[in-house]
Write a protein that holds these residues in place. Structure first.
Motif, PDB file in Angstrom:
ATOM      1  N   ALA A  29       0.830  -1.204   0.000  1.00  0.00           N
ATOM      2  CA  ALA A  29       0.000   0.000   0.000  1.00  0.00           C
ATOM      3  C   ALA A  29       0.867   1.257   0.000  1.00  0.00           C
ATOM      4  N   LEU A  30       1.940   1.259   0.773  1.00  0.00           N
ATOM      5  CA  LEU A  30       2.835   2.414   0.803  1.00  0.00           C
ATOM      6  C   LEU A  30       3.557   2.578  -0.536  1.00  0.00           C
ATOM      7  N   ASP A  31       3.927   1.464  -1.155  1.00  0.00           N
ATOM      8  CA  ASP A  31       4.566   1.531  -2.471  1.00  0.00           C
ATOM      9  C   ASP A  31       3.614   2.135  -3.505  1.00  0.00           C
ATOM     10  N   SER A  36       1.585   6.531  -7.079  1.00  0.00           N
ATOM     11  CA  SER A  36       0.434   7.177  -7.715  1.00  0.00           C
ATOM     12  C   SER A  36      -0.334   8.154  -6.844  1.00  0.00           C
ATOM     13  N   GLY A  37      -0.055   8.216  -5.557  1.00  0.00           N
ATOM     14  CA  GLY A  37      -0.756   9.141  -4.683  1.00  0.00           C
ATOM     15  C   GLY A  37      -1.984   8.536  -4.039  1.00  0.00           C
ATOM     16  N   LEU A  38      -2.510   9.262  -3.051  1.00  0.00           N
ATOM     17  CA  LEU A  38      -3.614   8.737  -2.252  1.00  0.00           C
ATOM     18  C   LEU A  38      -4.886   8.553  -3.060  1.00  0.00           C
ATOM     19  N   ASP A  39      -5.190   9.454  -3.973  1.00  0.00           N
ATOM     20  CA  ASP A  39      -6.449   9.359  -4.716  1.00  0.00           C
ATOM     21  C   ASP A  39      -6.522   8.088  -5.553  1.00  0.00           C
ATOM     22  N   ALA A  40      -5.381   7.586  -5.984  1.00  0.00           N
ATOM     23  CA  ALA A  40      -5.364   6.382  -6.820  1.00  0.00           C
ATOM     24  C   ALA A  40      -5.270   5.091  -6.008  1.00  0.00           C
ATOM     25  N   LEU A  41      -5.106   5.220  -4.693  1.00  0.00           N
ATOM     26  CA  LEU A  41      -4.976   4.032  -3.849  1.00  0.00           C
ATOM     27  C   LEU A  41      -6.370   3.527  -3.466  1.00  0.00           C
ATOM     28  N   THR A  42      -6.768   2.424  -4.059  1.00  0.00           N
ATOM     29  CA  THR A  42      -8.052   1.797  -3.743  1.00  0.00           C
ATOM     30  C   THR A  42      -7.800   0.372  -3.264  1.00  0.00           C
ATOM     31  N   MET A  43      -8.778  -0.181  -2.594  1.00  0.00           N
ATOM     32  CA  MET A  43      -8.644  -1.556  -2.131  1.00  0.00           C
ATOM     33  C   MET A  43      -8.523  -2.505  -3.319  1.00  0.00           C
ATOM     34  N   ARG A  44      -9.241  -2.219  -4.394  1.00  0.00           N
ATOM     35  CA  ARG A  44      -9.157  -3.076  -5.580  1.00  0.00           C
ATOM     36  C   ARG A  44      -7.764  -3.020  -6.200  1.00  0.00           C
ATOM     37  N   ARG A 109       4.708  10.049  -0.556  1.00  0.00           N
ATOM     38  CA  ARG A 109       3.800  10.929  -1.286  1.00  0.00           C
ATOM     39  C   ARG A 109       2.441  10.972  -0.575  1.00  0.00           C
ATOM     40  N   ASP A 110       1.923  12.166  -0.370  1.00  0.00           N
ATOM     41  CA  ASP A 110       0.649  12.356   0.332  1.00  0.00           C
ATOM     42  C   ASP A 110       0.688  11.804   1.751  1.00  0.00           C
ATOM     43  N   GLY A 111       1.878  11.734   2.332  1.00  0.00           N
ATOM     44  CA  GLY A 111       1.994  11.188   3.680  1.00  0.00           C
ATOM     45  C   GLY A 111       1.166  11.936   4.703  1.00  0.00           C
ATOM     46  N   ALA A 112       1.137  13.258   4.602  1.00  0.00           N
ATOM     47  CA  ALA A 112       0.364  14.049   5.559  1.00  0.00           C
ATOM     48  C   ALA A 112      -1.131  13.827   5.374  1.00  0.00           C
ATOM     49  N   ARG A 113      -1.579  13.644   4.131  1.00  0.00           N
ATOM     50  CA  ARG A 113      -3.001  13.368   3.885  1.00  0.00           C
ATOM     51  C   ARG A 113      -3.398  12.026   4.480  1.00  0.00           C
ATOM     52  N   GLN A 169       2.945  18.513  -5.796  1.00  0.00           N
ATOM     53  CA  GLN A 169       2.294  17.511  -6.636  1.00  0.00           C
ATOM     54  C   GLN A 169       2.731  17.666  -8.085  1.00  0.00           C
ATOM     55  N   PRO A 170       2.947  16.539  -8.791  1.00  0.00           N
ATOM     56  CA  PRO A 170       3.295  16.615 -10.210  1.00  0.00           C
ATOM     57  C   PRO A 170       2.238  17.382 -10.989  1.00  0.00           C
ATOM     58  N   GLY A 171       2.671  18.333 -11.817  1.00  0.00           N
ATOM     59  CA  GLY A 171       1.756  19.111 -12.627  1.00  0.00           C
ATOM     60  C   GLY A 171       1.171  20.301 -11.905  1.00  0.00           C
ATOM     61  N   GLU A 172       1.341  20.349 -10.584  1.00  0.00           N
ATOM     62  CA  GLU A 172       0.824  21.468  -9.802  1.00  0.00           C
ATOM     63  C   GLU A 172       1.908  21.915  -8.835  1.00  0.00           C
TER      64      GLU A 172
END
Length: 230
Positions: A29-31, A36-44, A109-113, A169-172
């Motif tokens: 999960a950490l990898d 890809s960041g938190l938004d892309a981390l899903t259980m699936r 990435r997104d560790g604080a979130r 964040q990449p792109g921002e």
């Protein structure tokens, strides 16, 4: 004990790790978080990365929030030890703890979130909190002041790191954000912002963090430090 006709229990092949266990699930999960960041981390997606059915993950984590809480705990492993000092007064020890927490959150990435709002109560998080409060109590701070100082410094550290990681964040990235701020300020009538724009648009997040942390420490020293100067 199994009867002679009972099938033998399934075992992983010799030399190969079990396909699913809690520690490996957290590391995967950490990898994925780093990739890809938190938004892309899903259980699936986590299940796919581990080559198991999504339902298998619920053996260890009933919800995604449970997973995030465990990830927050994992990120805080070793933070208290990393902040250990051979001396110094309470302010130096608190500063070391806050810096170590920020470093731990920035390490992913997104560790604080992930950390924000999880209310983790594992040994790593509670050990960090206990060390922090202990420094202040040993210095003579009242119990309520020590507890409130913990919340104040941790919330500052997490909040600052949230903004820092969002800017990176990449792109921002921070360069784009700083450029937008410069353009908006110079295009309008903001004399005070214009005068301080070099600092406002700076991407020196460490310097900004240290400035705020120093303000908090000095505030604690002024309002709550015992008169004995412990």
């Amino acid at each position: 004990m199994s009867s002679p006709s009972s099938p033998a229990p399934a075992r992983p092949a010799r030399g190969r790790p079990a396909r699913l266990d809690r520690a490996r699930t957290l590391q995967t999960a950490l990898d994925l978080l780093d990739q890809s960041g938190l938004d892309a981390l899903t259980m699936r997606r986590l299940a796919d990365a581990m080559d198991v059915q999504a339902g298998a993950l619920y053996r260890y984590f009933a919800t995604k929030q449970d997973l995030l809480t465990a990830m927050a705990e994992r990120m805080m492993e070793g933070v208290t030890e990393a902040a250990a000092t051979d001396g110094g007064d309470w302010s130096e020890r608190l500063t070391a703890l806050a810096r170590a927490e920020r470093d731990a959150l920035l390490a992913h990435r997104d560790g604080a979130r992930v950390f924000a709002g999880t209310h983790a109560t594992g040994a790593s998080v509670l050990g960090f909190a206990d060390a922090f409060v202990g420094v202040l109590r040993e210095a003579g701070f009242a119990d309520d002041a020590a507890a409130r100082a913990l919340y104040t410094v941790v919330n500052y550290t997490v909040g600052h790191t949230l903004e820092e990681q969002a800017a990176l964040q990449p792109g921002e990235g921070s360069a784009e954000g700083a450029g937008a701020l410069r353009n908006a300020v110079t295009a309008g009538t903001y004399p005070h912002l214009s005068a301080t724009l070099p600092t406002l648009a700076s991407t020196d997040f460490t310097g900004l963090f240290e400035f705020g942390l120093d303000l908090l420490i000095e505030g604690l020293r002024t309002r709550h430090a015992p008169p004995t100067g412990k």
